[in-house]
Design a protein around this motif. Structure first.
Motif, PDB file in Angstrom:
ATOM      1  N   ASP A  62       0.758  -1.096   0.225  1.00 58.33           N
ATOM      2  CA  ASP A  62      -0.156   0.128  -0.166  1.00 58.33           C
ATOM      3  C   ASP A  62       0.750   1.185  -0.079  1.00 58.33           C
ATOM      4  OD1 ASP A  62      -1.789   2.092   0.382  1.00 58.33           O
ATOM      5  OD2 ASP A  62      -2.777   1.443   2.286  1.00 58.33           O
ATOM      6  N   PRO A  63       1.013   1.938  -1.031  1.00 63.65           N
ATOM      7  CA  PRO A  63       1.957   3.059  -1.234  1.00 63.65           C
ATOM      8  C   PRO A  63       1.380   4.560  -0.240  1.00 63.65           C
ATOM      9  CG  PRO A  63       0.539   3.051  -3.507  1.00 63.65           C
ATOM     10  CD  PRO A  63       0.158   1.666  -2.591  1.00 63.65           C
ATOM     11  N   ALA A  64       0.286   4.866   0.145  1.00 65.79           N
ATOM     12  CA  ALA A  64       0.040   5.510   0.822  1.00 65.79           C
ATOM     13  C   ALA A  64       0.493   5.699   2.107  1.00 65.79           C
ATOM     14  CB  ALA A  64      -1.460   5.306   0.382  1.00 65.79           C
ATOM     15  N   THR A  65       0.155   4.499   2.822  1.00 69.02           N
ATOM     16  CA  THR A  65       0.715   3.577   4.140  1.00 69.02           C
ATOM     17  C   THR A  65       2.305   3.361   4.201  1.00 69.02           C
ATOM     18  OG1 THR A  65      -0.130   1.487   4.257  1.00 69.02           O
ATOM     19  CG2 THR A  65      -1.220   3.083   4.793  1.00 69.02           C
ATOM     20  N   ASP A  66       3.009   2.947   2.866  1.00 73.46           N
ATOM     21  CA  ASP A  66       3.929   2.249   2.712  1.00 73.46           C
ATOM     22  C   ASP A  66       4.376   0.700   3.577  1.00 73.46           C
ATOM     23  OD1 ASP A  66       6.658   2.236   1.913  1.00 73.46           O
ATOM     24  OD2 ASP A  66       7.429   3.770   3.777  1.00 73.46           O
ATOM     25  N   THR A  67       3.160   0.551   3.615  1.00 77.11           N
ATOM     26  CA  THR A  67       3.257  -0.741   4.605  1.00 77.11           C
ATOM     27  C   THR A  67       2.830  -1.816   4.032  1.00 77.11           C
ATOM     28  OG1 THR A  67       0.991  -0.473   5.683  1.00 77.11           O
ATOM     29  CG2 THR A  67       2.611   0.276   6.581  1.00 77.11           C
ATOM     30  N   TYR A  68       2.663  -3.267   3.989  1.00 77.43           N
ATOM     31  CA  TYR A  68       2.003  -4.471   3.268  1.00 77.43           C
ATOM     32  C   TYR A  68       0.992  -5.237   4.322  1.00 77.43           C
ATOM     33  CZ  TYR A  68       7.380  -4.025   2.034  1.00 77.43           C
ATOM     34  OH  TYR A  68       8.662  -3.987   1.795  1.00 77.43           O
ATOM     35  N   LEU A  69      -0.062  -5.411   3.312  1.00 82.53           N
ATOM     36  CA  LEU A  69      -1.367  -6.390   3.786  1.00 82.53           C
ATOM     37  C   LEU A  69      -0.889  -7.433   3.149  1.00 82.53           C
ATOM     38  CD1 LEU A  69      -3.525  -3.642   2.860  1.00 82.53           C
ATOM     39  CD2 LEU A  69      -2.769  -4.354   4.867  1.00 82.53           C
ATOM     40  N   VAL A  70      -1.174  -8.622   4.383  1.00 81.62           N
ATOM     41  CA  VAL A  70      -0.878 -10.313   4.259  1.00 81.62           C
ATOM     42  C   VAL A  70      -2.423 -10.921   4.500  1.00 81.62           C
ATOM     43  CG1 VAL A  70       0.881 -12.418   4.289  1.00 81.62           C
ATOM     44  CG2 VAL A  70       1.724  -9.868   4.143  1.00 81.62           C
ATOM     45  N   GLY A  71      -3.033 -11.917   3.538  1.00 84.97           N
ATOM     46  CA  GLY A  71      -3.477 -12.584   3.603  1.00 84.97           C
ATOM     47  C   GLY A  71      -3.659 -13.194   4.473  1.00 84.97           C
ATOM     48  N   SER A  87      -2.882  -9.262   8.136  1.00 88.56           N
ATOM     49  CA  SER A  87      -1.592  -8.738   8.607  1.00 88.56           C
ATOM     50  C   SER A  87      -1.439  -6.713   8.369  1.00 88.56           C
ATOM     51  CB  SER A  87      -0.741  -9.597   8.978  1.00 88.56           C
ATOM     52  OG  SER A  87      -0.924 -10.551   9.467  1.00 88.56           O
ATOM     53  N   GLU A  88      -0.687  -6.512   8.856  1.00 89.94           N
ATOM     54  CA  GLU A  88       0.093  -5.605   7.978  1.00 89.94           C
ATOM     55  C   GLU A  88       1.499  -5.172   8.877  1.00 89.94           C
ATOM     56  OE1 GLU A  88      -0.896  -1.055   7.185  1.00 89.94           O
ATOM     57  OE2 GLU A  88      -1.914  -1.590   8.475  1.00 89.94           O
ATOM     58  N   PHE A  89       2.673  -4.813   7.376  1.00 88.95           N
ATOM     59  CA  PHE A  89       3.811  -5.114   8.481  1.00 88.95           C
ATOM     60  C   PHE A  89       4.211  -3.311   8.115  1.00 88.95           C
ATOM     61  CE2 PHE A  89       2.213  -9.431   8.731  1.00 88.95           C
ATOM     62  CZ  PHE A  89       3.300  -9.840   9.725  1.00 88.95           C
ATOM     63  N   SER A  90       5.378  -2.991   8.650  1.00 87.53           N
ATOM     64  CA  SER A  90       6.534  -2.202   7.799  1.00 87.53           C
ATOM     65  C   SER A  90       7.282  -2.481   7.111  1.00 87.53           C
ATOM     66  CB  SER A  90       7.185  -1.211   9.120  1.00 87.53           C
ATOM     67  OG  SER A  90       7.377  -2.692   9.908  1.00 87.53           O
ATOM     68  N   PRO A  91       7.600  -1.654   5.689  1.00 85.51           N
ATOM     69  CA  PRO A  91       8.534  -2.635   4.997  1.00 85.51           C
ATOM     70  C   PRO A  91       9.961  -3.055   5.764  1.00 85.51           C
ATOM     71  CG  PRO A  91       7.987  -0.687   4.443  1.00 85.51           C
ATOM     72  CD  PRO A  91       7.411  -0.662   5.779  1.00 85.51           C
ATOM     73  N   ASP A  92      10.415  -2.818   7.016  1.00 86.87           N
ATOM     74  CA  ASP A  92      11.449  -3.621   7.447  1.00 86.87           C
ATOM     75  C   ASP A  92      10.959  -4.758   8.623  1.00 86.87           C
ATOM     76  OD1 ASP A  92      10.129  -2.269  10.141  1.00 86.87           O
ATOM     77  OD2 ASP A  92      11.562  -1.090  10.381  1.00 86.87           O
ATOM     78  N   LEU A 116      -5.699  -9.477  -2.672  1.00 85.91           N
ATOM     79  CA  LEU A 116      -6.244  -8.340  -2.027  1.00 85.91           C
ATOM     80  C   LEU A 116      -5.225  -7.434  -2.414  1.00 85.91           C
ATOM     81  CD1 LEU A 116      -3.890  -8.875   1.057  1.00 85.91           C
ATOM     82  CD2 LEU A 116      -5.653 -10.044   0.875  1.00 85.91           C
ATOM     83  N   ALA A 117      -6.753  -6.530  -3.239  1.00 88.17           N
ATOM     84  CA  ALA A 117      -6.676  -5.087  -4.013  1.00 88.17           C
ATOM     85  C   ALA A 117      -7.290  -3.918  -3.519  1.00 88.17           C
ATOM     86  CB  ALA A 117      -7.060  -5.756  -5.086  1.00 88.17           C
ATOM     87  N   LEU A 118      -6.235  -3.019  -3.112  1.00 86.91           N
ATOM     88  CA  LEU A 118      -6.951  -1.123  -2.773  1.00 86.91           C
ATOM     89  C   LEU A 118      -7.547  -0.775  -4.322  1.00 86.91           C
ATOM     90  CD1 LEU A 118      -3.875  -0.902  -0.775  1.00 86.91           C
ATOM     91  CD2 LEU A 118      -6.094  -1.084   0.016  1.00 86.91           C
ATOM     92  N   SER A 119      -8.485  -0.169  -3.734  1.00 87.44           N
ATOM     93  CA  SER A 119      -9.220   0.315  -5.283  1.00 87.44           C
ATOM     94  C   SER A 119     -10.462   1.627  -4.194  1.00 87.44           C
ATOM     95  CB  SER A 119     -10.209  -0.520  -6.132  1.00 87.44           C
ATOM     96  OG  SER A 119     -10.812   0.905  -7.181  1.00 87.44           O
ATOM     97  N   GLN A 120      -9.782   2.913  -4.583  1.00 82.29           N
ATOM     98  CA  GLN A 120     -10.658   4.281  -4.227  1.00 82.29           C
ATOM     99  C   GLN A 120     -11.185   3.842  -2.115  1.00 82.29           C
ATOM    100  OE1 GLN A 120     -14.137   4.144  -6.346  1.00 82.29           O
ATOM    101  NE2 GLN A 120     -12.346   4.864  -8.509  1.00 82.29           N
ATOM    102  N   GLY A 121     -10.310   3.457  -1.399  1.00 78.49           N
ATOM    103  CA  GLY A 121     -10.233   3.772  -0.001  1.00 78.49           C
ATOM    104  C   GLY A 121     -10.463   2.012   0.531  1.00 78.49           C
ATOM    105  N   ARG A 136     -10.161   0.816   4.311  1.00 81.17           N
ATOM    106  CA  ARG A 136      -8.721   0.702   4.057  1.00 81.17           C
ATOM    107  C   ARG A 136      -7.745   0.998   5.932  1.00 81.17           C
ATOM    108  NH1 ARG A 136      -4.448  -0.483   5.882  1.00 81.17           N
ATOM    109  NH2 ARG A 136      -2.380  -0.184   4.951  1.00 81.17           N
ATOM    110  N   LYS A 137      -8.794   2.414   6.311  1.00 78.35           N
ATOM    111  CA  LYS A 137      -8.013   2.251   6.700  1.00 78.35           C
ATOM    112  C   LYS A 137      -8.838   2.605   8.826  1.00 78.35           C
ATOM    113  CE  LYS A 137      -7.753   7.538   4.967  1.00 78.35           C
ATOM    114  NZ  LYS A 137      -8.769   8.557   5.342  1.00 78.35           N
ATOM    115  N   THR A 138      -9.844   1.636   8.875  1.00 74.53           N
ATOM    116  CA  THR A 138     -10.094   1.209   9.931  1.00 74.53           C
ATOM    117  C   THR A 138     -10.438  -0.411   9.753  1.00 74.53           C
ATOM    118  OG1 THR A 138     -12.664   1.187   9.129  1.00 74.53           O
ATOM    119  CG2 THR A 138     -11.702   3.187  10.498  1.00 74.53           C
TER     120      THR A 138
END
Length: 318
Positions: A62-71, A87-92, A116-121, A136-138
């Motif tokens: 997710d480029p907006a949050t600079d994180t990785y989402l894992v299903g 799950s959500e992880f930082s790039p480190d 997984l796919a992101l579209s319009q929030g 996506r936010k909550t």
């Protein structure tokens, strides 16, 4: 509650997914494995994430949050057990949210999340016979789109205009959880709106168990688990020329980076790379059960979930 895979379940999944096609695949494209072709890269992964993962099938940057989402399927790919999670992880590799979205919590239904796919929030998640929508936010549930007649909704890919493309691999659970063909192989599109609508683009057994999807401005690339082919369709679902051939089958994820396609192969335990109309070569090897690929565009990393290895690896792409 977390329910780890049993040894028996792992064995069934390994045998089912790693099985070779019923008939030998066609020979690789000329030059794909000859002496003059680029050799597979064998460096160590730039990053390995494993904390809290349980049968990770997909990873999304997710480029907006600079994180990785894992299903995480967390059990059987067919099981309607409501224990899947994202799950959500930082790039480190640090955990941002161990269970950002979790089946059975906060009114969420999530059985066996795959693509997984992101579209319009909105986060779209493939889940057996349904595509589930989340804020996506909550992480709150925002509805669902049932794919009537589908048996194994596997991947989703979002276009710039908000449309989300969907694959059904045409699998059903057989004896002891084995994968059997259901004949429902197909590609669909979800039209955005207050009430998202599903449209069938192409249903055909000739799709050979369509798995991964990636949509560009004018093409839908479809990898096949039942063959060693990548199909190219236009946005209406019509075929664009002959399928692209790879040297191994059991294809899963596909992403496009610039003009290059990267495709994961269970049979080859590898990721292949190539351009449309040209020969494909193995880019990364020694990967056990590589599933639905992601791409970190900021760091130029290919993100590879290892389905049976309960890990995600990141590989630098030059």
């Amino acid at each position: 509650m977390h329910r780890p895979l049993t040894a028996a379940c792992l064995l069934v999944a390994a045998l089912a997914f790693a099985q070779k096609p019923a008939s030998p695949p066609p020979p690789p494209a000329a030059g794909a494995k000859d002496a003059g072709a680029p050799q597979p890269l064998k460096p160590t992964a730039a990053l390995v994430i494993s904390e809290g993962l349980a049968t990770p099938e997909s990873v999304l940057y997710d480029p907006a949050t600079d994180t990785y989402l894992v299903g995480n399927i967390n059990g059987s790919p067919f099981g309607k057990d409501n224990n899947g999670y994202v799950s959500e992880f930082s790039p480190d590799g640090k955990v941002v949210a161990a269970r950002f979205i979790e089946g059975g919590q906060r009114g969420v239904t999530l059985h066996a999340p795959k693509g997984l796919a992101l579209s319009q929030g909105t986060l779209y998640v493939a889940d057996i016979d349904t595509v589930r929508l989340f804020d996506r936010k909550t992480g709150a549930a925002k509805g669902e789109v049932r794919v009537a007649g589908a048996t194994f909704v596997n991947d989703v890919s979002a276009a710039a205009d908000g449309r989300v493309y969907v694959s059904d691999s045409g699998f059903k659970a057989g004896k002891d959880g084995a994968f059997e063909p259901s004949g429902t192989d197909g590609v669909y599109v979800i039209e955005p709106g207050k009430t998202p609508k599903l449209k069938t683009l192409l249903k055909s057994k000739d799709l050979n168990k369509p798995n991964g999807l990636f949509v560009t401005t004018d093409t839908i690339y479809v990898s096949t688990f039942g063959a060693n082919e990548v199909h190219a369709l236009d946005l209406s679902g019509k075929r664009k020329g002959e399928p692209m051939k790879l040297g191994t089958g059991g294809l899963d994820g596909v992403v496009v980076v610039g003009d290059t396609l990267f495709v994961s192969s269970w049979e080859g335990k590898s990721v292949w790379a190539g351009k449309p109309g040209e020969a494909f070569t193995e880019a990364f090897t020694g990967l056990e059960s590589p599933a639905d690929l992601g791409f970190d565009s900021k760091r130029r990393r290919l993100l590879v979930p290892l389905f049976l290895g309960n890990a995600v690896q990141a590989w630098d792409v030059k």
